[in-house]
Design an enzyme around this catalytic site. Structure first.
Site, short mmCIF file in Angstrom:
data_model
loop_
_atom_site.label_atom_id
_atom_site.label_comp_id
_atom_site.label_asym_id
_atom_site.label_seq_id
_atom_site.Cartn_x
_atom_site.Cartn_y
_atom_site.Cartn_z
N HIS A 100 49.81 61.39 54.11
CA HIS A 100 51.09 61.07 54.28
C HIS A 100 51.83 62.23 54.54
O HIS A 100 51.66 63.30 54.22
CB HIS A 100 51.65 60.34 52.86
CG HIS A 100 51.29 61.24 51.69
ND1 HIS A 100 50.10 61.34 51.01
CD2 HIS A 100 52.05 61.91 50.80
CE1 HIS A 100 50.05 61.93 49.99
NE2 HIS A 100 51.27 62.14 49.74
N HIS A 102 55.49 63.72 53.93
CA HIS A 102 56.88 63.93 53.40
C HIS A 102 58.08 64.25 54.18
O HIS A 102 58.01 65.35 54.97
CB HIS A 102 56.84 64.93 52.06
CG HIS A 102 55.76 64.70 51.18
ND1 HIS A 102 56.10 63.85 49.82
CD2 HIS A 102 54.35 64.88 51.17
CE1 HIS A 102 55.06 63.88 48.96
NE2 HIS A 102 53.98 64.48 49.80
#
Length: 140
Positions: A100, A102
């Site tokens: 992922h 950020h």
């Protein structure tokens, strides 16, 4: 997809999220434990633990979504800038084993520090050490 992965469960719709973007390959949603207002996680829909596991096409789709989201995220919270980062692997602080990105909005005088602060003590590397590292990276 992984049944035990919280992000896969969000992608599948089994867990709720505050989704801000979705296409065929990528989902983006607000972080449930934000570092700042608007802190967004951008994830590939396919389960991959590390950045190096993505194909070129998957990587391009992921970073195209990050690029597309930067302005709307900052505008939504009136941010002055953003930090964009990936904790790639447990040693880098990755807590959820699903890649992922950020996007953390930043504000003047928010007390945060630059991305250089994440690595701890800064190493004192000699020129020959830097040359060796550069050569080793170039060989792979």
């Amino acid at each position: 997809m992984s049944d035990s992965c919280v992000f896969c469960r969000i992608v599948d719709g089994d867990l709720p999220s505050r989704t801000v973007y979705e296409d065929d390959d990528v989902l983006a949603f607000l972080d449930a434990n934000p570092l700042a207002p608007g802190h967004t996680l951008v994830v590939p829909k396919a389960h991959h633990r590390r950045l190096r596991e993505l194909s070129e096409e998957e990587s391009a789709a992921l970073f195209a979504a990050v690029h597309e989201l930067m302005e709307p995220i900052e505008a939504a919270v009136d941010a002055d800038g953003s930090n964009v980062g990936i904790n790639d692997g447990p040693a880098a602080g990755q807590e959820v084993p699903h890649l992922h990105v950020h996007v953390v909005p930043r504000f003047r005088d928010d007390g945060g520090r630059p991305i250089h602060a994440v690595a701890g003590e800064v190493p004192d590397l000699a020129d020959d050490e830097l040359d060796e590292i550069a050569a080793a990276i170039g060989e792979t």
